[in-house]
Design an enzyme around this catalytic site. Structure first.
Site, PDB file in Angstrom:
ATOM      1  CD1 TRP A  21     -15.604 -19.801   7.382  1.00 44.09           C
ATOM      2  CD2 TRP A  21     -13.813 -18.771   6.532  1.00 44.09           C
ATOM      3  NE1 TRP A  21     -15.151 -18.889   8.309  1.00 44.09           N
ATOM      4  CE2 TRP A  21     -14.069 -18.247   7.815  1.00 44.09           C
ATOM      5  CE3 TRP A  21     -12.724 -18.273   5.808  1.00 44.09           C
ATOM      6  CZ2 TRP A  21     -13.275 -17.240   8.387  1.00 44.09           C
ATOM      7  CZ3 TRP A  21     -11.938 -17.281   6.371  1.00 44.09           C
ATOM      8  CH2 TRP A  21     -12.215 -16.768   7.649  1.00 44.09           C
ATOM      9  CE1 TYR A  54     -15.370 -23.121   7.829  1.00 41.41           C
ATOM     10  CE2 TYR A  54     -15.643 -24.221   5.741  1.00 41.41           C
ATOM     11  CZ  TYR A  54     -14.833 -23.763   6.763  1.00 41.41           C
ATOM     12  OH  TYR A  54     -13.474 -23.961   6.689  1.00 41.41           O
ATOM     13  CB  SER A 212      -6.642 -18.031   3.929  1.00 44.84           C
ATOM     14  OG  SER A 212      -7.916 -17.850   4.481  1.00 44.84           O
ATOM     15  CB  ALA A 215      -3.769 -13.256   3.222  1.00 39.64           C
ATOM     16  NE  ARG A 232     -13.497 -13.875   3.425  1.00 39.75           N
ATOM     17  CZ  ARG A 232     -12.853 -15.008   3.147  1.00 39.75           C
ATOM     18  NH1 ARG A 232     -11.761 -15.326   3.805  1.00 39.75           N
ATOM     19  NH2 ARG A 232     -13.310 -15.831   2.209  1.00 39.75           N
ATOM     20  N   GLY A 288     -11.540 -19.393  -2.372  1.00 40.61           N
ATOM     21  CA  GLY A 288     -12.801 -18.821  -1.912  1.00 40.61           C
ATOM     22  C   GLY A 288     -13.142 -17.706  -2.888  1.00 40.61           C
ATOM     23  CB  THR A 290     -18.036 -13.146  -2.965  1.00 40.30           C
ATOM     24  OG1 THR A 290     -17.159 -12.135  -3.456  1.00 40.30           O
ATOM     25  CG2 THR A 290     -17.686 -13.471  -1.522  1.00 40.30           C
ATOM     26  CD  GLN A 294     -14.210 -12.127  -5.578  1.00 43.27           C
ATOM     27  OE1 GLN A 294     -14.416 -13.168  -4.968  1.00 43.27           O
ATOM     28  NE2 GLN A 294     -14.404 -10.940  -5.030  1.00 43.27           N
TER      29      GLN A 294
HETATM   30  P1  NDP Z   1      -8.867 -16.626   0.216  1.00 47.72           P
HETATM   31  O1  NDP Z   1      -7.750 -16.219   1.099  1.00 47.72           O
HETATM   32  O2  NDP Z   1      -8.533 -16.927  -1.199  1.00 47.72           O
HETATM   33  O3  NDP Z   1      -9.997 -15.488   0.300  1.00 47.72           O
HETATM   34  C1  NDP Z   1     -11.116 -15.563  -0.528  1.00 47.72           C
HETATM   35  C2  NDP Z   1     -11.848 -14.218  -0.532  1.00 47.72           C
HETATM   36  O4  NDP Z   1     -11.027 -13.198  -1.106  1.00 47.72           O
HETATM   37  C3  NDP Z   1     -13.090 -14.289  -1.381  1.00 47.72           C
HETATM   38  O5  NDP Z   1     -14.193 -14.819  -0.710  1.00 47.72           O
HETATM   39  C4  NDP Z   1     -13.265 -12.838  -1.806  1.00 47.72           C
HETATM   40  O6  NDP Z   1     -13.844 -12.138  -0.698  1.00 47.72           O
HETATM   41  C5  NDP Z   1     -11.819 -12.393  -1.993  1.00 47.72           C
HETATM   42  N1  NDP Z   1     -11.320 -12.660  -3.349  1.00 47.72           N
HETATM   43  C6  NDP Z   1     -11.014 -13.875  -3.896  1.00 47.72           C
HETATM   44  N2  NDP Z   1     -10.573 -13.742  -5.151  1.00 47.72           N
HETATM   45  C7  NDP Z   1     -10.586 -12.428  -5.421  1.00 47.72           C
HETATM   46  C8  NDP Z   1     -10.224 -11.683  -6.572  1.00 47.72           C
HETATM   47  N3  NDP Z   1      -9.763 -12.276  -7.679  1.00 47.72           N
HETATM   48  N4  NDP Z   1     -10.344 -10.332  -6.518  1.00 47.72           N
HETATM   49  C9  NDP Z   1     -10.809  -9.725  -5.396  1.00 47.72           C
HETATM   50  N5  NDP Z   1     -11.178 -10.366  -4.291  1.00 47.72           N
HETATM   51  C10 NDP Z   1     -11.063 -11.730  -4.291  1.00 47.72           C
HETATM   52  O7  NDP Z   1      -9.564 -17.952   0.757  1.00 47.72           O
HETATM   53  P2  NDP Z   1     -10.545 -18.211   2.003  1.00 47.72           P
HETATM   54  O8  NDP Z   1     -10.081 -17.481   3.210  1.00 47.72           O
HETATM   55  O9  NDP Z   1     -11.945 -18.002   1.543  1.00 47.72           O
HETATM   56  O10 NDP Z   1     -10.283 -19.760   2.253  1.00 47.72           O
HETATM   57  C11 NDP Z   1     -10.617 -20.703   1.226  1.00 47.72           C
HETATM   58  C12 NDP Z   1     -11.291 -21.900   1.840  1.00 47.72           C
HETATM   59  O11 NDP Z   1     -10.420 -22.529   2.778  1.00 47.72           O
HETATM   60  C13 NDP Z   1     -12.576 -21.627   2.657  1.00 47.72           C
HETATM   61  O12 NDP Z   1     -13.709 -21.486   1.850  1.00 47.72           O
HETATM   62  C14 NDP Z   1     -12.651 -22.869   3.506  1.00 47.72           C
HETATM   63  O13 NDP Z   1     -13.183 -23.935   2.765  1.00 47.72           O
HETATM   64  C15 NDP Z   1     -11.187 -23.130   3.821  1.00 47.72           C
HETATM   65  N6  NDP Z   1     -10.791 -22.562   5.127  1.00 47.72           N
HETATM   66  C16 NDP Z   1     -10.414 -23.436   6.118  1.00 47.72           C
HETATM   67  C17 NDP Z   1     -10.059 -22.989   7.357  1.00 47.72           C
HETATM   68  C18 NDP Z   1      -9.644 -23.976   8.409  1.00 47.72           C
HETATM   69  O14 NDP Z   1      -9.510 -23.585   9.577  1.00 47.72           O
HETATM   70  N7  NDP Z   1      -9.477 -25.231   8.075  1.00 47.72           N
HETATM   71  C19 NDP Z   1     -10.072 -21.550   7.696  1.00 47.72           C
HETATM   72  C20 NDP Z   1     -10.439 -20.691   6.589  1.00 47.72           C
HETATM   73  C21 NDP Z   1     -10.761 -21.200   5.352  1.00 47.72           C
HETATM   74  P3  NDP Z   1     -14.771 -10.818  -0.828  1.00 47.72           P
HETATM   75  O15 NDP Z   1     -15.303 -10.743  -2.223  1.00 47.72           O
HETATM   76  O16 NDP Z   1     -15.816 -11.059   0.202  1.00 47.72           O
HETATM   77  O17 NDP Z   1     -13.890  -9.681  -0.445  1.00 47.72           O
END
Ligand code: NDP
Length: 329
Positions: A21, A54, A212, A215, A232, A288, A290, A294
């Site tokens: 996502w 997605y 998430s 978060a 994000r 998640g 990018t 990370q």
């Molecule tokens: P997270 O809450 O872990 O957020 C991930 C985001 O945080 C990354 O894409 C990146 O974004 C940032 N990040 C991650 N690790 C680091 C780090 N070490 N240092 C700095 N920034 C970091 O998870 P997601 O919200 O992405 O959710 C994970 C998965 O869950 C999704 O991919 C999806 O498959 C699923 N999902 C399901 C939902 C549902 O309704 N069923 C809803 C939402 C997610 P950036 O670099 O862009 O700032």
């Protein structure tokens, strides 16, 4: 890597998994996500999460291309998709979203085509749909199982009452109820996993693939001093998420949590993710990322997990103040 059985099923999921996502929407070619999926797979991740909505189907297509290119043994990983929102955005017509038999079956077929696979291991109802009878949903998911197009069905962001209803209907029909739920779970959002679902974990058995865990990045500390460019919450189209996630009182807690992480000699993201998987009712936390850095950092949560003693967990509860009241014994 640690593997956990998904609720009362025999399926084993890596306790850390990888989802697409937002992330896949941001890359126009496959290379970056190929590298991320490879790092995850090489670390023992065996579950990749996706959904029709997605990037309006493009995320499923990209994951399908990458999996085909990698040539990993299909039996070595678990693949999911989810239906409900549709993928045609504002243009969607009545049957192009929701949980009707028509949409669930068509979205499944589309996912199989896009991901270039014969079956999905997990297929979720991405949200509840009060406009569709529960019997229609249960029967449709069971038909897809019998046809070999999906192996297990699940729910996402359903209430405990909705999940119990699905199980009761399934039991009456001699069919399979949902085996897994995909809820949000992180240090700011604990109510469902730690209170509402407890009777289901205890009485029925249910796996959880939580989303998430950071978060949306807030629990990395990256938003403590504003919104970094390219993150994000800086993205166009995600203003709604910014409103949901970014609040001063939350940042104050993240800052205190960072002090605790420092005391323990670990990074904040690895601590926040380790905390999620310290709950035995979590089958897997979907990561998640990018950037490769990370993902590598977040995978260290496995090393942090043993540091989470009762004393450390109590300190975390005190800092966050988000532990729900549990009314059942
Ligand atoms: P997270 O809450 O872990 O957020 C991930 C985001 O945080 C990354 O894409 C990146 O974004 C940032 N990040 C991650 N690790 C680091 C780090 N070490 N240092 C700095 N920034 C970091 O998870 P997601 O919200 O992405 O959710 C994970 C998965 O869950 C999704 O991919 C999806 O498959 C699923 N999902 C399901 C939902 C549902 O309704 N069923 C809803 C939402 C997610 P950036 O670099 O862009 O700032």
């Amino acid at each position: 890597m640690e593997y956990r059985r998904m609720g009362s099923t025999g399926l084993q999921l890596s306790v850390l998994s990888f989802g697409s996502w937002v992330t896949f929407a941001r890359q126009t070619d496959d290379e970056d996500n190929d590298r991320l999926m490879s790092i995850a797979y090489d670390a023992g991740v065996n579950f990749f999460d996706n959904a029709e909505v997605y990037s309006a189907g493009k995320s499923e297509e990209m994951m399908g291309r990458i999996l085909k290119k990698k040539g990993w043994d299909r039996t070595s990983y678990v693949l999911s998709s989810k239906a409900f929102f549709g993928w045609k955005g504002e243009q969607k017509k009545p049957n192009q979203h929701g949980l009707s038999r028509k949409h669930l079956v068509e979205a499944c077929h589309e996912a199989l085509t896009r991901m270039q696979t014969d079956y999905l291991d997990l297929y979720y109802c991405h949200r509840p749909d009060p406009n569709v009878p529960m019997e229609e949903i249960v029967r449709t998911m069971n038909t897809l199982i019998q046809q070999g197009k999906i192996l297990y069905w699940g729910t996402s962001e359903w209430s405990a009452a909705e999940i119990v209803e699905a199980h009761m209907v399934a039991k009456d029909l001699g069919l399979e109820g949902p085996a897994v739920e995909q809820p949000e779970y992180n240090l700011f959002n604990r109510q469902k996993m730690e209170a509402d679902y407890l009777p289901i974990f205890r009485n029925i058995g249910m796996g959880t693939t939580i989303w998430s865990p950071l978060a949306s990045g807030l629990l990395t500390g990256k938003y403590n001093n504003g919104i970094p460019e390219g993150s994000r919450l800086s993205l166009e189209g995600y203003e709604w998420l910014k409103e949901k996630v970014l609040m001063e009182e939350k940042i104050a807690k993240v800052i205190k949590l960072a002090d605790l992480a420092q005391e323990l000699g670990v990074s904040l993201p690895s601590l926040a993710i380790a905390w999620c998987i310290s709950n035995p009712n979590v089958t897997t936390a979907i990561l998640g990322a990018t950037k490769e850095s990370q993902l590598t950092e977040n995978l260290k949560a496995l090393e942090v997990l043993p540091l989470l003693t009762a004393e450390v967990l109590a300190k975390i509860d005190e800092i966050m103040g988000t532990k729900p009241q549990i009314t059942i014994s």
